[in-house]
Structure formats: structure tokens, C-alpha cells
Design an enzyme around this catalytic site. Structure first.
Site, short mmCIF file in Angstrom:
data_model
loop_
_atom_site.label_atom_id
_atom_site.label_comp_id
_atom_site.label_asym_id
_atom_site.label_seq_id
_atom_site.Cartn_x
_atom_site.Cartn_y
_atom_site.Cartn_z
N ASP A 107 -14.99 24.46 137.01
CA ASP A 107 -14.09 23.47 136.41
C ASP A 107 -14.32 22.08 137.00
OD1 ASP A 107 -12.52 24.15 134.26
OD2 ASP A 107 -10.92 25.05 135.44
N LYS B 33 -11.40 30.95 125.98
CA LYS B 33 -12.51 30.94 126.93
C LYS B 33 -13.15 32.32 127.05
CE LYS B 33 -10.44 27.13 129.52
NZ LYS B 33 -9.60 26.74 130.68
N GLN C 298 -6.51 28.55 135.89
CA GLN C 298 -5.94 27.88 134.71
C GLN C 298 -4.77 27.00 135.14
OE1 GLN C 298 -7.21 27.95 131.54
NE2 GLN C 298 -5.70 26.36 131.14
#
Length: 364
Positions: free
Chosen positions: A191, A124, A168
């Protein structure tokens, strides 16, 4: 009787044409914004009333199924498609910097030393660098407290140079993901895991600020590949909050008839074998065999699991939920692992971060 059946099918056909027209207009008229980056239209533009018809033959077989002739499936190259999207994002980031002197910013919080999380975060950050998005990573030890993770989130919530924040996942078991994500500012939830974003995704008439990246990438793959979703039977294998559940919501918003398979489902093979579109996100290597797949079906394999393989440099190889060697001879379209959904997930994260920066900076 024939005339009556035709009459009852008319509302469906009318709505179908109306939806296709709305989508075409969105793709051609809304220039200059993220519509040039992604082909997926706003969800509220897809909303239509349910007008039921008793006609059982109202849906035509997709063109993909018509040309199916038991040859090897068309392999969707997610890496190539994502590169085109990332190129468009890079162009928008350059335009933003030239016009207002600012670029999007993404913050990543990683807890612990999971090898897969480290790989995902590294990919990422590298992707951000390639398109010109500013990025930073906060690493916390495995035994950190919820308060420490929440403190990092609050700091990024207040930072005006950060337009997207992601934690994460998964987190270590002693941390409550729900409590952690509740602290994340809704306007920076790139997200798409915040409960309000999930709720707006599920409710007709609502538009979430962000759609979760993997489900969004799956739909973008289908759209860019010319796969028709409306009216199709779709099966989603897995019901996680990250992939399975939002994917089922998103397919419904695109007017698929959706069934969710989970660990307690009876006869999953039989149910899956009736589907026109299969999205598997169970995380079980090679679980979906060739006899689960309807001839000519579209197969999107989200699963990514390491399997020991001494012949590989790292001692393992990545495989999906779907037994690729079997399914490729049955499906009409299939995504590989790796190189299918994974690159699209990263591209959607970049897209969401760009959208967030545009919204927060009032840049069009």
C-alpha cells in the site's frame, strides 16, 4: 533583452529534452520487467537539478488545451485502462509460475464491518483471483486490540508465501494507525503507507519500494492518456496520508508546480481555477463546481461518496468530489465516478504485489 531571455531559457529547454529522452529510453529498453506493465518510469530517473530561468513564457500550452473548444470533456475510462494493465500482470504471474513454480501472495487484514471496507476488500480479492495472485483475508472484530492487529501483521511478515500485506483503512478510532503500520514489514508494504516509503517518495534521489496505489494510479492515468505533467500547475485538494499528501509528492517528482488545498485554505476556488491539473481527494460530494475549473484543465476525481438515491438498487449511488455535470463542460479531460480512479487503484495494488514477489524471489 530578447537574446538574454532566450539564453536564460536554454537550461530549462535542455533539461526538458533530456528528461523526455530518458523517459523514452526507459520505456523501450527496459523490457521483460514491470516496465511492460506500467508506463510510469522509476522516480530517480526523473530527477533533475533546479536551474532557474527568469523567462516567464518558457512553457508552451499543452496540446490538450489547444484543442479545447468548449465541448464535452474526454472521459478517461479507468476501468478499460486498468483491464489492459491487469492483463499484463496476469501474463507475468503465469510466466513466474511456469519458471519457478510460485505466484505472488497478498494478505489483507480487515478490522470491523464497515460496508465500504467490505466492498473494497471484496474487489481486491476478486482482482487477485483474476490475475492468478494468491490472496487471503484476516477479519478482526471492531473492538479488537492493537496487539491483535499487530500479531496478524507479524504472522504475515514471517510467511514466505506472502509478498504483500495491506491493512484496510480506516481503522476503528480506538486503534492507532501509526503504531499498527509501524509493525508492517517495509518489503511487504504494497500500500506504500510505511513512513520510510512515504519519506523516500518525498526525497529527490530516493526511490520508494512502493508508491501508494491511488496516487500511482492517478499518475499512470495521466501518462497513458498523453497528458504532459512537467512544468504544469497542479492543485491537489485534500492532504490525507493515503492520497492527498503522496499525490502532491508524486506530482512534484514529475516536475509539476504543486499547490495543496485543505480545509483551512483561503479562496480554494480561485487557487484551483488557475490549475492545469486538478486532483481532488477531499471526500466531499460535489464540492468542486464547474466555476472552480480552468477551461481545458485536466480533472482527476479521487473522491467516492455514497449519496442516497431511492431509484438505485442499493438505495444509493456513488459520486465524486467534482460536480461532474458541470465540470465535464469545462475540463478537457475528466475521470468519472465510479469507473475512473477506483479500478486503477486496484490495478496498482496488483502491480505492487507483483513487483514485491519479483524482488523477494529474485525473479526477472
Amino acid at each position: 533583452m530578447t537574446g538574454m531571455m532566450g539564453l536564460m531559457a536554454t537550461p530549462w529547454n535542455y533539461l526538458r529534452r533530456k528528461l523526455q529522452l530518458k523517459t523514452r529510453v526507459l520505456h523501450t529498453v527496459k523490457g521483460g520487467l514491470t516496465s511492460q506493465v506500467l508506463m510510469s518510469p522509476p522516480l530517480v530517473s526523473l530527477d533533475l537539478p533546479d536551474i532557474w530561468s527568469l523567462s516567464s513564457s518558457r512553457l508552451s500550452v499543452s496540446s490538450v488545451h489547444k484543442i479545447f473548444n468548449e465541448q464535452t470533456a474526454w472521459v478517461l475510462d479507468g476501468k478499460m485502462i486498468s483491464m489492459g494493465i491487469r492483463s499484463s500482470i496476469a501474463g507475468e504471474v503465469r510466466r513466474m509460475e511456469e519458471c519457478i513454480g510460485k505466484v505472488p501472495g497478498l494478505a489483507v487484514i480487515m478490522v470491523g464491518q464497515r460496508w465500504d471496507s467490505q466492498i473494497y476488500v471484496r474487489n481486491k480479492i476478486k482482482a487477485c483471483e483474476e490475475v492468478g495472485i494468491k490472496s487471503c483475508v484476516t477479519e478482526l472484530p471492531t473492538d479488537c486490540t492493537e496487539a491483535e492487529v499487530q500479531s496478524a501483521l507479524l504472522r504475515f511478515n514471517k510467511d514466505p508465501s506472502i509478498h504483500g500485506i495491506l491493512v484496510q483503512l480506516p481503522l476503528p478510532q480506538h486503534l492507532d494507525e501509526g503504531k499498527v503500520l509501524d509493525v508492517l514489514g517495509l518489503e511487504k508494504d504494497v500500500d506504500g503507507f510505511h513512513p520510510l516509503n512515504t519519506g523516500n517518495l518525498a526525497v529527490i534521489g530516493r526511490e520508494p519500494l512502493f508508491i501508494p496505489c491511488t496516487p500511482k494510479g492517478c499518475i499512470e492515468l495521466l501518462i497513458r492518456s498523453g497528458v504532459e505533467i512537467i512544468g504544469k500547475k497542479a492543485v491537489v485538494i485534500g492532504r490525507s496520508n493515503i492520497v492527498g499528501l503522496p499525490t502532491s509528492f508524486l506530482l512534484q517528482r514529475h516536475h509539476a508546480t504543486v499547490t495543496v488545498i485543505h480545509a483551512f485554505t483561503e479562496n480554494p476556488e480561485q487557487i484551483t481555477s488557475a490549475a492545469d491539473i486538478v486532483v481532488s481527494a477531499a471526500g466531499i460530494p460535489n464540492m468542486v463546481r464547474g466555476n472552480w475549473i480552468k477551461p481545458g484543465a485536466i480533472v482527476i476525481d479521487v473522491g467516492t461518496s455514497p449519496v442516497e438515491d431511492p431509484s438505485c438498487e442499493d438505495g444509493y449511488r456513488l459520486v465524486g468530489d467534482v460536480c461532474y455535470e458541470e465540470a465535464v463542460n469545462v475540463a478537457s479531460v475528466i475521470t468519472p465516478v465510479p469507473g475512473g480512479v477506483g479500478p486503477m487503484t486496484v490495478a496498482m495494488l496488483l502491480s505492487n504485489t507483483l513487483d514485491s514477489a519479483k524482488r523477494m524471489l529474485d525473479f526477472t
